[in-house]
Write an enzyme that holds these catalytic residues in place. Sequence first.
Site, PDB file in Angstrom:
ATOM      1  CG  HIS A  20       5.127  -1.343   5.343  1.00 43.38           C
ATOM      2  ND1 HIS A  20       3.994  -1.243   6.101  1.00 43.38           N
ATOM      3  CD2 HIS A  20       4.759  -1.958   4.203  1.00 43.38           C
ATOM      4  CE1 HIS A  20       2.971  -1.771   5.444  1.00 43.38           C
ATOM      5  NE2 HIS A  20       3.409  -2.212   4.275  1.00 43.38           N
ATOM      6  CG  HIS A  69       5.756  -1.808  -0.357  1.00 39.19           C
ATOM      7  ND1 HIS A  69       5.572  -3.161  -0.198  1.00 39.19           N
ATOM      8  CD2 HIS A  69       4.758  -1.202   0.331  1.00 39.19           C
ATOM      9  CE1 HIS A  69       4.486  -3.362   0.553  1.00 39.19           C
ATOM     10  NE2 HIS A  69       3.973  -2.198   0.881  1.00 39.19           N
TER      11      HIS A  69
END
Length: 111
Positions: A100, A102
């Site tokens: 992922h 951010h």
Amino acid sequence: MKDCIFCKIAKKEEKAEIIHENDNLIVFKDIKPKAPIHYLIVPKKHIKSINELKEENKGLIGEMVLTAKKIAGKVGIKDSGYKLIFNVGRGGGQIVDHLHLHVLGGWKKSS
Ligand SMILES: [Zn+2]
């Protein structure tokens, strides 16, 4: 992947505040924000981390970064500035073992 929170969010088996989605990616609010604005850009395909990336994932990473730019525009931090962070492994602060990116921003300007 079974028992992966981000895979579950991608399949809508877990709730999240989703603000963008397409066939490859899903974007939602971090539940423990580290900034006034904090979103996660998550590929729907389960890849553990940057360490597990392959040549064939080039396009996906490009799409993640371009999506980050799009999200920054959408939530109004494109001009004020933001940070894009990939945490890799526990030592790098990665908590969920599903790749992922951010997107952090929205801090007040110091005068
Ligand atoms: Zn996963």
